[in-house]
Design a protein around this motif. Structure first.
Motif, PDB file in Angstrom:
ATOM      1  N   ILE A 152       0.842  -1.191   0.000  1.00 33.29           N
ATOM      2  CA  ILE A 152       0.000   0.000   0.000  1.00 33.29           C
ATOM      3  C   ILE A 152       0.878   1.243   0.000  1.00 33.29           C
ATOM      4  O   ILE A 152       1.601   1.508   0.964  1.00 33.29           O
ATOM      5  CB  ILE A 152      -0.932   0.012   1.226  1.00 33.29           C
ATOM      6  CG1 ILE A 152      -1.760  -1.274   1.279  1.00 33.29           C
ATOM      7  CG2 ILE A 152      -1.830   1.246   1.202  1.00 33.29           C
ATOM      8  CD1 ILE A 152      -2.495  -1.466   2.593  1.00 33.29           C
ATOM      9  N   ALA A 153       0.825   1.998  -1.083  1.00 34.93           N
ATOM     10  CA  ALA A 153       1.535   3.278  -1.146  1.00 34.93           C
ATOM     11  C   ALA A 153       0.701   4.320  -0.417  1.00 34.93           C
ATOM     12  O   ALA A 153      -0.505   4.432  -0.639  1.00 34.93           O
ATOM     13  CB  ALA A 153       1.754   3.692  -2.597  1.00 34.93           C
ATOM     14  N   GLY A 154       1.363   5.086   0.449  1.00 31.70           N
ATOM     15  CA  GLY A 154       0.612   5.997   1.313  1.00 31.70           C
ATOM     16  C   GLY A 154       0.069   5.255   2.508  1.00 31.70           C
ATOM     17  O   GLY A 154      -1.065   5.470   2.949  1.00 31.70           O
ATOM     18  N   ILE A 165       3.886   1.343   2.734  1.00 33.50           N
ATOM     19  CA  ILE A 165       4.982   2.191   2.270  1.00 33.50           C
ATOM     20  C   ILE A 165       4.732   3.589   2.812  1.00 33.50           C
ATOM     21  O   ILE A 165       3.739   4.237   2.470  1.00 33.50           O
ATOM     22  CB  ILE A 165       5.068   2.175   0.741  1.00 33.50           C
ATOM     23  CG1 ILE A 165       5.309   0.741   0.248  1.00 33.50           C
ATOM     24  CG2 ILE A 165       6.187   3.106   0.258  1.00 33.50           C
ATOM     25  CD1 ILE A 165       5.147   0.562  -1.245  1.00 33.50           C
ATOM     26  N   ILE A 166       5.636   4.048   3.678  1.00 32.73           N
ATOM     27  CA  ILE A 166       5.439   5.304   4.398  1.00 32.73           C
ATOM     28  C   ILE A 166       6.662   6.197   4.226  1.00 32.73           C
ATOM     29  O   ILE A 166       7.773   5.711   3.983  1.00 32.73           O
ATOM     30  CB  ILE A 166       5.179   5.059   5.899  1.00 32.73           C
ATOM     31  CG1 ILE A 166       6.333   4.276   6.541  1.00 32.73           C
ATOM     32  CG2 ILE A 166       3.862   4.306   6.087  1.00 32.73           C
ATOM     33  CD1 ILE A 166       6.203   4.072   8.038  1.00 32.73           C
ATOM     34  N   ARG A 167       6.468   7.484   4.354  1.00 33.44           N
ATOM     35  CA  ARG A 167       7.582   8.413   4.223  1.00 33.44           C
ATOM     36  C   ARG A 167       8.229   8.707   5.576  1.00 33.44           C
ATOM     37  O   ARG A 167       9.454   8.865   5.668  1.00 33.44           O
ATOM     38  CB  ARG A 167       7.086   9.727   3.595  1.00 33.44           C
ATOM     39  CG  ARG A 167       8.173  10.799   3.503  1.00 33.44           C
ATOM     40  CD  ARG A 167       7.780  11.925   2.591  1.00 33.44           C
ATOM     41  NE  ARG A 167       6.472  12.500   2.914  1.00 33.44           N
ATOM     42  CZ  ARG A 167       5.881  13.418   2.163  1.00 33.44           C
ATOM     43  NH1 ARG A 167       6.449  13.817   1.046  1.00 33.44           N
ATOM     44  NH2 ARG A 167       4.717  13.907   2.529  1.00 33.44           N
ATOM     45  N   VAL A 221      -1.876  -1.126  -3.917  1.00 35.64           N
ATOM     46  CA  VAL A 221      -2.935  -0.128  -3.793  1.00 35.64           C
ATOM     47  C   VAL A 221      -2.283   1.238  -3.710  1.00 35.64           C
ATOM     48  O   VAL A 221      -1.379   1.453  -2.879  1.00 35.64           O
ATOM     49  CB  VAL A 221      -3.800  -0.367  -2.540  1.00 35.64           C
ATOM     50  CG1 VAL A 221      -4.804   0.779  -2.354  1.00 35.64           C
ATOM     51  CG2 VAL A 221      -4.532  -1.706  -2.628  1.00 35.64           C
ATOM     52  N   PHE A 222      -2.717   2.168  -4.553  1.00 39.53           N
ATOM     53  CA  PHE A 222      -2.236   3.543  -4.446  1.00 39.53           C
ATOM     54  C   PHE A 222      -3.227   4.328  -3.608  1.00 39.53           C
ATOM     55  O   PHE A 222      -4.320   4.673  -4.051  1.00 39.53           O
ATOM     56  CB  PHE A 222      -2.078   4.207  -5.815  1.00 39.53           C
ATOM     57  CG  PHE A 222      -1.427   5.558  -5.727  1.00 39.53           C
ATOM     58  CD1 PHE A 222      -0.053   5.663  -5.560  1.00 39.53           C
ATOM     59  CD2 PHE A 222      -2.180   6.724  -5.776  1.00 39.53           C
ATOM     60  CE1 PHE A 222       0.556   6.913  -5.447  1.00 39.53           C
ATOM     61  CE2 PHE A 222      -1.582   7.966  -5.668  1.00 39.53           C
ATOM     62  CZ  PHE A 222      -0.205   8.062  -5.503  1.00 39.53           C
ATOM     63  N   ALA A 223      -2.844   4.576  -2.357  1.00 41.05           N
ATOM     64  CA  ALA A 223      -3.687   5.324  -1.428  1.00 41.05           C
ATOM     65  C   ALA A 223      -2.971   6.579  -0.942  1.00 41.05           C
ATOM     66  O   ALA A 223      -3.357   7.160   0.072  1.00 41.05           O
ATOM     67  CB  ALA A 223      -4.078   4.443  -0.244  1.00 41.05           C
ATOM     68  N   ALA A 224      -1.918   6.970  -1.657  1.00 39.31           N
ATOM     69  CA  ALA A 224      -1.149   8.151  -1.273  1.00 39.31           C
ATOM     70  C   ALA A 224      -1.801   9.406  -1.830  1.00 39.31           C
ATOM     71  O   ALA A 224      -2.596   9.354  -2.771  1.00 39.31           O
ATOM     72  CB  ALA A 224       0.278   8.036  -1.784  1.00 39.31           C
ATOM     73  N   MET A 230       2.914  14.038  -6.397  1.00 40.01           N
ATOM     74  CA  MET A 230       2.420  12.931  -5.587  1.00 40.01           C
ATOM     75  C   MET A 230       1.198  12.267  -6.228  1.00 40.01           C
ATOM     76  O   MET A 230       1.212  11.088  -6.557  1.00 40.01           O
ATOM     77  CB  MET A 230       2.066  13.416  -4.179  1.00 40.01           C
ATOM     78  CG  MET A 230       1.425  12.331  -3.301  1.00 40.01           C
ATOM     79  SD  MET A 230       2.471  10.870  -3.103  1.00 40.01           S
ATOM     80  CE  MET A 230       3.580  11.473  -1.822  1.00 40.01           C
ATOM     81  N   ASP A 231       0.113  13.024  -6.412  1.00 48.39           N
ATOM     82  CA  ASP A 231      -1.136  12.418  -6.872  1.00 48.39           C
ATOM     83  C   ASP A 231      -1.014  11.844  -8.286  1.00 48.39           C
ATOM     84  O   ASP A 231      -1.643  10.824  -8.590  1.00 48.39           O
ATOM     85  CB  ASP A 231      -2.263  13.444  -6.811  1.00 48.39           C
ATOM     86  CG  ASP A 231      -2.594  13.829  -5.378  1.00 48.39           C
ATOM     87  OD1 ASP A 231      -3.221  13.044  -4.681  1.00 48.39           O
ATOM     88  OD2 ASP A 231      -2.186  14.932  -4.954  1.00 48.39           O
ATOM     89  N   ARG A 232      -0.220  12.468  -9.124  1.00 42.97           N
ATOM     90  CA  ARG A 232      -0.001  11.919 -10.465  1.00 42.97           C
ATOM     91  C   ARG A 232       1.263  11.070 -10.529  1.00 42.97           C
ATOM     92  O   ARG A 232       1.203   9.867 -10.793  1.00 42.97           O
ATOM     93  CB  ARG A 232       0.091  13.054 -11.493  1.00 42.97           C
ATOM     94  CG  ARG A 232       0.238  12.560 -12.940  1.00 42.97           C
ATOM     95  CD  ARG A 232       0.641  13.716 -13.861  1.00 42.97           C
ATOM     96  NE  ARG A 232       1.975  14.217 -13.545  1.00 42.97           N
ATOM     97  CZ  ARG A 232       2.428  15.418 -13.918  1.00 42.97           C
ATOM     98  NH1 ARG A 232       1.630  16.242 -14.579  1.00 42.97           N
ATOM     99  NH2 ARG A 232       3.651  15.802 -13.598  1.00 42.97           N
ATOM    100  N   ASP A 233       2.413  11.704 -10.248  1.00 45.84           N
ATOM    101  CA  ASP A 233       3.678  11.007 -10.480  1.00 45.84           C
ATOM    102  C   ASP A 233       3.892   9.843  -9.521  1.00 45.84           C
ATOM    103  O   ASP A 233       4.508   8.837  -9.889  1.00 45.84           O
ATOM    104  CB  ASP A 233       4.842  11.992 -10.370  1.00 45.84           C
ATOM    105  CG  ASP A 233       4.798  13.066 -11.450  1.00 45.84           C
ATOM    106  OD1 ASP A 233       4.021  12.902 -12.412  1.00 45.84           O
ATOM    107  OD2 ASP A 233       5.533  14.065 -11.332  1.00 45.84           O
TER     108      ASP A 233
END
Length: 219
Positions: free
Chosen positions: A5-7, A30-32, A71-74, A88-91
């Motif tokens: 899970i991204a974000g 996946i967290i920053r 899953v892109f949840a970022a 972020m939202d696109r790239d």
């Protein structure tokens, strides 16, 4: 099933991690920010620290590993400027597409937004820029060879989950608790028939499992 899970520290992502764990699945968050690691562990996920705005597809692929789905949840967040809508939202979503292709993780579920195909590319309004960014990410995913699903929730709230939604290719605008979005994502990952579908979802009266099964079966 193992899901990357991204974000992974976002509100929807934390709910999703709990949903997956409760269903017997595992997840990588996946967290920053490394300070968020304990939160995602408590939600049932394994944290991997990686900044989506400062990495490569190869490094992101290493974080995805042998996941069965991504899953892109970022997201840049409602208080971010126009620049981060792109980075972020696109790239970020495009980078996850590339990473999934590198790992051979075919299943990709995108958390998008209602109206993502209707953003005004000539507008300086940040919300319009956000919609354009989300629309571009969705289009790139649909054009990929991945097994994609695009989920477009209405206005998000922090209300308690209801367990019921209105879900279709197009629905009237409305609100939906983040917890219900997460439940929709979890059921979507479990339903192969949702591959190749784009749908909107708001609060409603249909139990989530039934609503997802209906879109999966084309009814």
């Amino acid at each position: 099933m193992h899901v990357a899970i991204a974000g992974g520290h976002g509100q929807i992502a934390l709910h999703l991690e709990r949903e997956l764990a409760a269903a017997g699945h595992t997840s990588t968050a996946i967290i920053r920010n490394p300070d968020h690691a304990d939160d995602v562990r408590a939600a049932g996920a394994e944290p991997v620290v990686l900044d989506l705005e400062d990495t490569t597809a190869t490094r992101l692929a290493e974080a995805v590993g042998n996941a069965d789905a991504v899953v892109f949840a970022a997201g840049a967040g409602p208080n971010s400027g126009a620049g981060r809508k792109a980075t972020m939202d696109r790239d970020g979503a495009l980078l996850l597409i590339a990473a999934a292709q590198l790992t051979g993780t075919m299943r990709y579920v995108m958390v998008s937004a209602m109206g993502a195909d209707d953003g005004d590319p000539d507008s300086d309004d940040v919300f319009q820029i956000y919609l354009v960014a989300k629309g571009a990410a969705d289009a790139a995913l649909r054009e990929s060879e991945l097994d994609w699903t695009v989920v477009r929730p209405g206005r998000l709230t922090n209300d308690s989950a209801t367990g019921a939604v209105e879900l279709a290719e197009s629905v009237d605008r409305g609100e939906i608790p983040r917890a219900d979005v997460a439940a929709v994502l979890a059921r979507t990952l479990e339903e192969p028939g949702t591959v190749g579908t784009t749908f909107e979802v708001v609060g409603g009266a249909t139990p989530i499992r039934d609503a997802v099964r209906a879109i999966a079966s084309g009814t």
